[in-house]
Enzyme design. Structure first.
Site, mmCIF file in Angstrom:
data_model
loop_
_atom_site.group_PDB
_atom_site.id
_atom_site.type_symbol
_atom_site.label_atom_id
_atom_site.label_comp_id
_atom_site.label_asym_id
_atom_site.label_seq_id
_atom_site.Cartn_x
_atom_site.Cartn_y
_atom_site.Cartn_z
ATOM 1 N N LEU A 52 0.966 -0.990 0.011
ATOM 2 C CA LEU A 52 0.166 -0.029 -0.022
ATOM 3 C C LEU A 52 1.020 1.400 0.083
ATOM 4 C CD1 LEU A 52 -3.018 -1.006 2.512
ATOM 5 C CD2 LEU A 52 -3.067 -0.992 -0.046
ATOM 6 N N TYR A 199 -2.552 -6.449 16.783
ATOM 7 C CA TYR A 199 -2.755 -5.449 15.617
ATOM 8 C C TYR A 199 -3.987 -4.546 15.739
ATOM 9 C CZ TYR A 199 -3.139 -4.385 10.496
ATOM 10 O OH TYR A 199 -3.556 -3.839 9.375
ATOM 11 N N LYS A 203 -3.902 -0.617 15.535
ATOM 12 C CA LYS A 203 -4.713 0.188 14.822
ATOM 13 C C LYS A 203 -5.891 1.229 15.322
ATOM 14 C CE LYS A 203 -2.438 -1.181 11.252
ATOM 15 N NZ LYS A 203 -1.656 -0.009 10.447
ATOM 16 N N THR A 234 -2.236 -7.740 -0.690
ATOM 17 C CA THR A 234 -0.687 -7.340 -0.376
ATOM 18 C C THR A 234 0.178 -8.557 0.042
ATOM 19 O OG1 THR A 234 -0.644 -6.539 1.708
ATOM 20 C CG2 THR A 234 -1.312 -4.865 0.027
HETATM 21 N N1 LIG Z 1 -2.914 -5.298 3.426
HETATM 22 C C1 LIG Z 1 -4.077 -5.194 4.121
HETATM 23 O O1 LIG Z 1 -5.096 -5.933 3.960
HETATM 24 C C2 LIG Z 1 -4.361 -3.843 5.032
HETATM 25 C C3 LIG Z 1 -5.527 -3.623 5.540
HETATM 26 C C4 LIG Z 1 -5.728 -2.555 6.617
HETATM 27 C C5 LIG Z 1 -4.365 -1.871 7.094
HETATM 28 N N2 LIG Z 1 -3.185 -2.289 6.281
HETATM 29 C C6 LIG Z 1 -1.984 -1.459 6.718
HETATM 30 O O2 LIG Z 1 -1.763 -0.741 5.515
HETATM 31 C C7 LIG Z 1 -0.093 -0.605 5.680
HETATM 32 C C8 LIG Z 1 0.657 -1.158 4.609
HETATM 33 O O3 LIG Z 1 0.431 -2.661 4.576
HETATM 34 P P1 LIG Z 1 0.705 -3.590 3.464
HETATM 35 O O4 LIG Z 1 -0.508 -4.610 3.314
HETATM 36 O O5 LIG Z 1 1.300 -2.697 2.245
HETATM 37 O O6 LIG Z 1 1.731 -4.442 4.050
HETATM 38 P P2 LIG Z 1 3.262 -4.899 3.507
HETATM 39 O O7 LIG Z 1 3.797 -5.790 4.449
HETATM 40 O O8 LIG Z 1 3.260 -5.284 2.004
HETATM 41 O O9 LIG Z 1 4.088 -3.508 3.530
HETATM 42 C C9 LIG Z 1 4.342 -3.157 4.964
HETATM 43 C C10 LIG Z 1 5.792 -2.301 4.587
HETATM 44 O O10 LIG Z 1 6.020 -1.700 5.886
HETATM 45 C C11 LIG Z 1 7.590 -1.825 6.045
HETATM 46 N N3 LIG Z 1 7.955 -1.733 7.436
HETATM 47 C C12 LIG Z 1 7.553 -2.654 8.396
HETATM 48 N N4 LIG Z 1 8.127 -2.440 9.638
HETATM 49 C C13 LIG Z 1 8.999 -1.148 9.373
HETATM 50 C C14 LIG Z 1 9.540 -0.196 10.126
HETATM 51 N N5 LIG Z 1 9.952 -0.490 11.325
HETATM 52 N N6 LIG Z 1 10.299 0.867 9.775
HETATM 53 C C15 LIG Z 1 9.879 1.007 8.282
HETATM 54 N N7 LIG Z 1 9.189 0.260 7.513
HETATM 55 C C16 LIG Z 1 8.832 -0.867 7.952
HETATM 56 C C17 LIG Z 1 7.627 -3.152 5.592
HETATM 57 O O11 LIG Z 1 9.103 -3.318 5.251
HETATM 58 C C18 LIG Z 1 6.824 -3.404 4.443
HETATM 59 O O12 LIG Z 1 7.459 -2.682 3.138
HETATM 60 C C19 LIG Z 1 0.206 -1.338 7.192
HETATM 61 O O13 LIG Z 1 0.046 -0.369 8.311
HETATM 62 C C20 LIG Z 1 -1.005 -2.294 7.424
HETATM 63 O O14 LIG Z 1 -1.356 -2.386 8.678
HETATM 64 C C21 LIG Z 1 -3.192 -3.325 5.507
#
Ligand SMILES: NC(=O)c1ccc[n+]([C@@H]2O[C@H](COP(=O)([O-])OP(=O)(O)OC[C@H]3O[C@@H](n4cnc5c(N)ncnc54)[C@H](O)[C@@H]3O)[C@@H](O)[C@H]2O)c1
Length: 295
Positions: A52, A199, A203, A234
């Site tokens: 994302l 989690y 959030k 993702t």
């Molecule tokens: N995918 C979903 O269904 C979903 C739904 C709701 C919210 N989200 C939120 O969206 C955001 C992105 O999620 P995503 O699905 O793209 O996940 P993802 O795992 O593909 O990407 C997350 C990114 O965050 C980076 N990251 C983790 N810890 C870190 C740190 N300490 N410092 C810097 N970077 C760090 C990771 O290296 C990764 O590139 C997250 O906060 C997640 O909780 C995702």
């Protein structure tokens, strides 16, 4: 250091129509897409090596941003990030995707990254905290302390440090700005059949973090909002789907649209919140979950 005012668009809408009708020298012109333009603005997005965060970084460039700084953990950005940067450069000459290796849990380092960006670019208009980790699979009565603390540290404290980092620069430069924190619908409802208390808790904390910051920073014209996606396809969710294939159907049936989102379905809300189109929106949580929270 002088920076363009962010809202040079008024009058808009009916006010613009009335002004044009009372002055024949004004040519009627649709203004709605102008409000979504991010021309020359500068953004910083965490977790933007992939998923994302990367999707959000790209759409800022598509909407006209001059440069977007992607913060993530790997020493070098991945192939997907490199391809997106090449695409952005071909899309619009001068559109820059930059990469900075940084852990969002290091407050001093995050502040320094944003200060360097602001010093170099002369502005930071948009900050998006998307870095996060998932956690699931353990009973709430047994959740280990270190795993709970880690989720809060990255997901909640890291988002605070990100918002502080960009907010401090907006304040220093005296410019308005938009800070978007990527929370989750899990901050409002409990994800059915997912044992994911760290989690959900992290959030939920983000919703109040954003509201509180919005109230303190409103007088400085810095807006702070959360975006709360439902399940999006993702790498984060892919890990669950790979280990339990039935999860995909279960998640899809959990919302009225009957499916999981694709990352690009967050583009519209990100541009709306980043731009002048949302100029009166702060302290809000925008839920984009296919209606899951309605059930
Ligand atoms: N995918 C979903 O269904 C979903 C739904 C709701 C919210 N989200 C939120 O969206 C955001 C992105 O999620 P995503 O699905 O793209 O996940 P993802 O795992 O593909 O990407 C997350 C990114 O965050 C980076 N990251 C983790 N810890 C870190 C740190 N300490 N410092 C810097 N970077 C760090 C990771 O290296 C990764 O590139 C997250 O906060 C997640 O909780 C995702």
């Amino acid at each position: 250091m002088s920076v363009e005012p962010i809202s040079p668009l008024a009058p808009l809408g009916v006010a613009a129509a009335l002004a044009a009708e009372s002055n024949p020298s004004i040519t009627p012109h649709p203004r709605i897409w102008d409000e979504f333009q991010l021309s020359d603005r500068v953004g910083l997005v965490t977790g933007a090596n992939r998923g994302l965060g990367l999707e959000m970084a790209l759409v800022l460039l598509e909407a006209g941003a001059r440069a977007v700084y992607c913060i993530d953990l790997p020493a070098e950005p991945g192939e997907e990030w490199q391809a997106v940067r090449a695409y952005a450069q071909r899309m619009r000459s001068g559109a820059r995707l930059e990469y900075v290796r940084q852990d969002v849990t290091d407050q001093a380092a995050m502040w320094e990254v944003a200060q360097k960006v602001a010093d170099k670019e002369g502005r930071i208009d948009i900050g998006i905290a998307a870095a996060g980790i998932a956690s699931a699979g353990k009973n709430c009565l047994d959740y280990p302390a270190d795993e709970f603390r880690k989720a809060l540290d990255i997901n909640a404290t890291g988002a605070l440090f990100t918002a502080q980092a960009v907010g401090r620069q907006m304040d220093r430069l005296g410019t308005p700005g938009s800070i978007i924190i990527v929370a989750s619908v899990a901050g409002t409802i409990t994800l059915k059949d997912m044992k994911t208390i760290p989690y959900n808790t992290s959030k939920s904390a983000l919703l109040q973090l954003a509201r509180s910051m919005a109230c303190e920073l409103g007088p400085k014209r810095i807006r702070v909002n959360t975006v709360s996606p439902g399940y999006v396809c993702t790498k984060m969710t892919g890990l669950f789907i790979e280990s339990q294939p039935s999860v995909s159907a279960h998640w899809s049936s959990g919302n009225p649209l009957g499916r999981i989102a694709t990352p690009d379905e967050m583009r519209g809300v990100i541009i709306w919140l980043s731009s002048d189109a949302s100029s009166f929106c702060t302290g809000s949580d925008i839920i984009v979950d296919g209606g899951a929270h309605s059930w």
